[in-house]
Design a protein around this motif. Structure first.
Motif, PDB file in Angstrom:
ATOM      1  N   TYR A 285      18.485 -48.841  19.956  1.00 44.63           N
ATOM      2  CA  TYR A 285      17.722 -48.410  21.126  1.00 44.63           C
ATOM      3  C   TYR A 285      16.281 -48.915  21.172  1.00 44.63           C
ATOM      4  O   TYR A 285      15.544 -48.552  22.085  1.00 44.63           O
ATOM      5  N   CYS A 286      15.879 -49.727  20.211  1.00 48.53           N
ATOM      6  CA  CYS A 286      14.553 -50.338  20.248  1.00 48.53           C
ATOM      7  C   CYS A 286      14.701 -51.842  20.453  1.00 48.53           C
ATOM      8  O   CYS A 286      15.739 -52.420  20.114  1.00 48.53           O
ATOM      9  N   SER A 287      13.670 -52.467  20.982  1.00 46.27           N
ATOM     10  CA  SER A 287      13.680 -53.925  21.098  1.00 46.27           C
ATOM     11  C   SER A 287      13.713 -54.535  19.696  1.00 46.27           C
ATOM     12  O   SER A 287      13.333 -53.885  18.715  1.00 46.27           O
ATOM     13  N   ARG A 288      14.147 -55.774  19.609  1.00 50.97           N
ATOM     14  CA  ARG A 288      14.294 -56.398  18.289  1.00 50.97           C
ATOM     15  C   ARG A 288      12.979 -56.468  17.514  1.00 50.97           C
ATOM     16  O   ARG A 288      12.953 -56.139  16.321  1.00 50.97           O
ATOM     17  N   PRO A 289      11.855 -56.875  18.137  1.00 51.10           N
ATOM     18  CA  PRO A 289      10.594 -56.900  17.377  1.00 51.10           C
ATOM     19  C   PRO A 289      10.184 -55.519  16.861  1.00 51.10           C
ATOM     20  O   PRO A 289       9.718 -55.381  15.727  1.00 51.10           O
ATOM     21  N   VAL A 290      10.363 -54.483  17.708  1.00 50.09           N
ATOM     22  CA  VAL A 290      10.007 -53.122  17.282  1.00 50.09           C
ATOM     23  C   VAL A 290      10.906 -52.673  16.139  1.00 50.09           C
ATOM     24  O   VAL A 290      10.444 -52.106  15.142  1.00 50.09           O
ATOM     25  N   SER A 291      12.202 -52.930  16.273  1.00 52.59           N
ATOM     26  CA  SER A 291      13.155 -52.555  15.225  1.00 52.59           C
ATOM     27  C   SER A 291      12.822 -53.240  13.905  1.00 52.59           C
ATOM     28  O   SER A 291      12.851 -52.620  12.840  1.00 52.59           O
ATOM     29  N   PHE A 292      12.458 -54.524  13.985  1.00 54.77           N
ATOM     30  CA  PHE A 292      12.114 -55.270  12.764  1.00 54.77           C
ATOM     31  C   PHE A 292      10.859 -54.679  12.112  1.00 54.77           C
ATOM     32  O   PHE A 292      10.811 -54.501  10.892  1.00 54.77           O
ATOM     33  N   ALA A 293       9.858 -54.365  12.938  1.00 54.16           N
ATOM     34  CA  ALA A 293       8.624 -53.778  12.404  1.00 54.16           C
ATOM     35  C   ALA A 293       8.897 -52.426  11.744  1.00 54.16           C
ATOM     36  O   ALA A 293       8.375 -52.128  10.667  1.00 54.16           O
ATOM     37  N   LEU A 294       9.748 -51.609  12.383  1.00 48.88           N
ATOM     38  CA  LEU A 294      10.089 -50.308  11.809  1.00 48.88           C
ATOM     39  C   LEU A 294      10.837 -50.471  10.493  1.00 48.88           C
ATOM     40  O   LEU A 294      10.658 -49.676   9.555  1.00 48.88           O
ATOM     41  N   TRP A 295      11.690 -51.493  10.408  1.00 51.15           N
ATOM     42  CA  TRP A 295      12.406 -51.752   9.152  1.00 51.15           C
ATOM     43  C   TRP A 295      11.426 -52.098   8.037  1.00 51.15           C
ATOM     44  O   TRP A 295      11.522 -51.572   6.921  1.00 51.15           O
TER      45      TRP A 295
END
Length: 432
Positions: free
Chosen positions: A102-112
């Motif tokens: 449910y997050c954009s790919r850049p946001v998801s990567f940063a959260l990871w």
């Protein structure tokens, strides 16, 4: 956070997904018993060696004052872990999978990346805590103790072979040992119960005094841990439930009871430090090994120091197990990438061992304790990046259906999030 098109995520913690049977009828206590376990795995992270460093420093320096921070942190943790369990049960996704979906790919990567930093900081605390316990109990040099912690990967692998329920039983057994040790310490410390009760009430000085604030945020980081939100949302799915509403209720009871035990242990560490060191004028005790040396002579009980070290070793080993599981869940959920458990453990542990060896070799025991406290502050700074997605996801009916958070719960959860962010901003401003 707009949804993105992704392939359907795999089962959370796939090898044990829905592997534990749940009674369909029978007495309430029997059904509750089937759900008891995940909350105690999560509670481990709330009493890991990082807590010890911050609680000892807080108790010796400021007496019972920061006890209110321990209580408030625990209450916040109860709400956040309940939301985490609700996400796993109602949406069938752990927090990492939800971020990926449910997050954009850049946001998801940063959260990871931020989640991995939090797990490494947590692992650093476990490495140092276990190494200090080995030194106190067996006289093993701190640097060698740090390196020996790499071998505990074999403990994890051995436990995993016997199934998830056995793993939970092992964790609960160690938790009971820790609780027993601190019941012993509390009895002999004989704290002033009036002062203890007064310490449960927050004061403005905690925020206005930079030294208190630094330790308060360290306690918050050591209590409400980012990786536990990922962990809990995954391991609640080990139960083969059919009634989601009952599952949410019983999983919430499980985590609340377990976090009640965590509060007792965290509060006990701070109270013992306050009753033993602060009241005697030793406001400078901040190192775990120094507390170990002083407990027996200052308390007048020969076994006090050994009991303290045994509890520390049990705490470090417990945290090792849950940290590994959380790391596995984060990597699989965010990246859809599965690694053998031993490989995941070794990668995380080696990243933690390198700075630990360097700091311990250069500065000795004092540096180790400072690194412990710093690791907890780092965890606190990472916390908003796990809490904000969790609160946002569990409020969305499109994800949660009828289990979306009610208005009162949303207000409470966002208030907790605002407090966490405000404390972090205050800390960063002070450091700048």
């Amino acid at each position: 956070m707009p949804p993105t098109t992704v392939s359907h995520p795999g089962l959370s913690h796939g090898e044990t997904h829905r592997s534990i049977a749940v009674p369909k009828g029978g007495p309430f206590w029997r059904r509750l018993g089937a759900y008891m376990g995940p909350g105690f795995l999560v509670a481990v992270g709330y009493m890991d060696p990082g807590n010890w460093a911050t609680d000892i420093a807080g108790g010796s320096a400021f007496g019972y004052t920061l006890l209110s921070v321990v209580l408030l942190s625990n209450l916040m943790a109860i709400v956040l872990q309940a939301l985490s369990a609700r996400l796993g049960i109602a949406a069938g996704l752990d927090l990492a999978q939800a971020c990926r979906a449910y997050c954009s790919r850049p946001v998801s990567f940063a959260l990871w990346v931020l989640a991995e930093i939090a797990i490494i900081a947590c692992d650093l605390a476990e490495v140092l805590g276990t190494a200090i316990a080995l030194k106190l109990l067996f006289g093993i040099d701190l640097v060698w103790g740090v390196m020996l912690t790499a071998l505990d990967v074999f403990l994890i692998l051995a436990l995993q072979r016997y199934g998830f329920r056995k793993l939970e039983a092992f964790i609960v057994a160690l938790l009971l040992i820790i609780a027993g040790c601190f019941a012993f310490e509390l009895f002999h410390a004989a704290p002033d119960m009036g002062a203890v009760m007064a310490g449960l009430v927050p004061t403005s000085g905690i925020v206005t005094d930079p030294a208190k604030l630094y330790l308060a945020i360290g306690i918050l980081g050591a209590t409400v841990m980012p990786h536990n939100l990922y962990l809990h949302s995954s391991i609640v799915q080990t139960r083969a439930f059919e009634d989601k509403r009952e599952a949410v209720t019983l999983a919430t009871i499980d985590s609340t009871v377990a976090l009640g035990l965590a509060f007792f242990i965290n509060a006990a560490i701070l109270v013992v430090a306050a009753a033993t060191f602060h009241t005697a004028g030793r406001t400078d005790v901040a190192e775990i090994d120094e507390a170990y040396r002083l407990l027996s002579p200052m308390m007048g009980v020969g076994a006090a120091s050994v009991v303290f070290a045994v509890a520390l070793l049990a705490s470090g080993q417990n945290s090792t197990v849950t940290g590994t599981l959380a790391g596995q869940i984060v990597m699989e959920g965010f990246l859809n990438l599965r690694l053998p458990l031993w490989a995941r453990r070794m990668v995380t542990r080696l990243i933690a061992i390198v700075p630990a060896v360097f700091v311990v070799a250069a500065t000795g025991d004092t540096g180790a304790t400072k690194l412990l406290v710093l690791s907890q502050v780092v965890l606190s700074l990472q916390l908003p990046f796990a809490v904000v997605p969790l609160v946002a996801f569990t409020a969305r009916r499109s994800i949660m259906g009828e289990f979306a958070s009610a208005m009162w719960l949303r207000v409470l959860a966002w208030t907790i999030t605002a407090v966490i962010i405000a404390l972090n901003v205050t800390l960063l401003w002070g450091m700048i």
